[in-house]
Design a protein around this motif. Structure first.
Motif: not given
Length: 294
Positions: A165-187
């Motif tokens: 279950x991904x929340x802003x906190x668990x996403x940051x904890x696992x990947x050290x990325x914000x939701x918006x940064x997921x898009x930039x990484x894919x770019x």
């Protein structure tokens, strides 16, 4: 997430259907009705779906689907998803039947010409998360860009009933990325499964490091002179594809959809459900749903 607010479960129909089909087809056995209709994806889909309903207890549900491969992304980049093989013959007749099953449960099937299921999910999550908690059931990590304080992404893990279950906190904890940064990484790194390259020669490790250090693609471009010559050259040579890849990776949240929450409330007509699953020779599913089959 609030315990008082109602919960909307948005189901990525495509992800569940393919996962259900391949999980059972791998054994070589395809479940069929007496008339010969393959039903392994339908059965598996219902199992995944109802597991999530029982675990997360949504008050409302909608199921989102792709309509066809003709999308705005394909127009922008004709090779988009060009590496995908055709759906297996045994799966094709199950597409429409799974939608019929959701209809029988009173669950809206949502899709939009020119857009993907992801875009429908993004639009509904954006439209309703101010009024209710939103849960997205999928296996697609691209959806992590939709995470916010009232939208959680439920990534299905191996086996039934297992989720990250991904929340802003668990996403940051696992990947050290914000939701918006997921898009930039894919770019930067592209997406082999969707067949767009990003910046050729930049993989996930480098892409993540760049976005963590410079926050976003604009930050990377402002600091090109600080990058190693090799990375800088790759970005400069693929600048156009970098911007296009980020656009292809971005889930749209502004699709014109008709979907009233009144129609999404999880309440079904028992007789209609019994009739549908008897027709599909799946009476056992009625027991999961708490309806008595004849």
């Amino acid at each position: 997430m609030s315990t008082e607010r109602e919960r909307l479960l948005l189901v990525d129909g495509m992800a569940l259907m393919f996962r259900a089909y391949y999980a059972s087809a791998a054994s070589g056995y395809i479940r069929r009705t007496k008339a010969g209709l393959p039903t392994n994806a339908i059965y598996g889909f219902m199992r995944y779906f109802w597991d999530a309903v029982e675990k997360f207890e949504p008050s409302h549900v909608a199921c989102c689907w792709d309509l066809s491969s003709k999308t705005f992304r394909k127009e922008q980049y004709p090779s988009y998803k060009g590496n995908r093989s055709e759906a297996p013959d045994e799966l094709i007749p199950q597409f429409s039947v799974i939608r019929e099953v959701m209809d029988s449960l009173g669950i809206p099937n949502i899709s939009a010409e020119g857009f993907e299921a992801d875009d429908c999910i993004g639009t509904l999550a954006s439209a309703y998360c101010s009024d209710m908690d939103v849960l997205v059931l999928t296996g697609d990590h691209d959806m992590l860009q939709l995470v916010n304080d009232c939208t959680s992404i439920l990534i299905m893990k191996k086996g039934h009933g297992n989720y990250m279950v991904y929340t802003p906190e668990s996403l940051m904890e696992e990947r050290q990325l914000t939701p918006r940064q997921i898009i930039d990484v894919k770019g930067l790194m592209g997406d082999p499964s969707d067949n767009y390259p990003g910046v050729r020669g930049i993989g996930e490790k480098t892409a993540v490091k760049l976005i963590q250090e410079y926050h976003d693609i604009e930050g990377v471009l402002r600091n090109l002179e600080l990058l190693s010559k090799g990375v800088r050259t790759k970005i400069e040579q693929d600048l156009e594809m970098l911007h296009l890849s980020r656009e292809l990776a971005t889930i749209r949240c502004d699709v014109e959809l008709v979907c009233s929450m009144d129609h999404c409330r999880l309440e079904f007509d028992h007789q209609l459900v019994i009739s549908k699953f008897e027709e599909l020779e799946m009476k056992s599913i009625c027991a999961w749903l708490g309806v008595a089959a004849g």
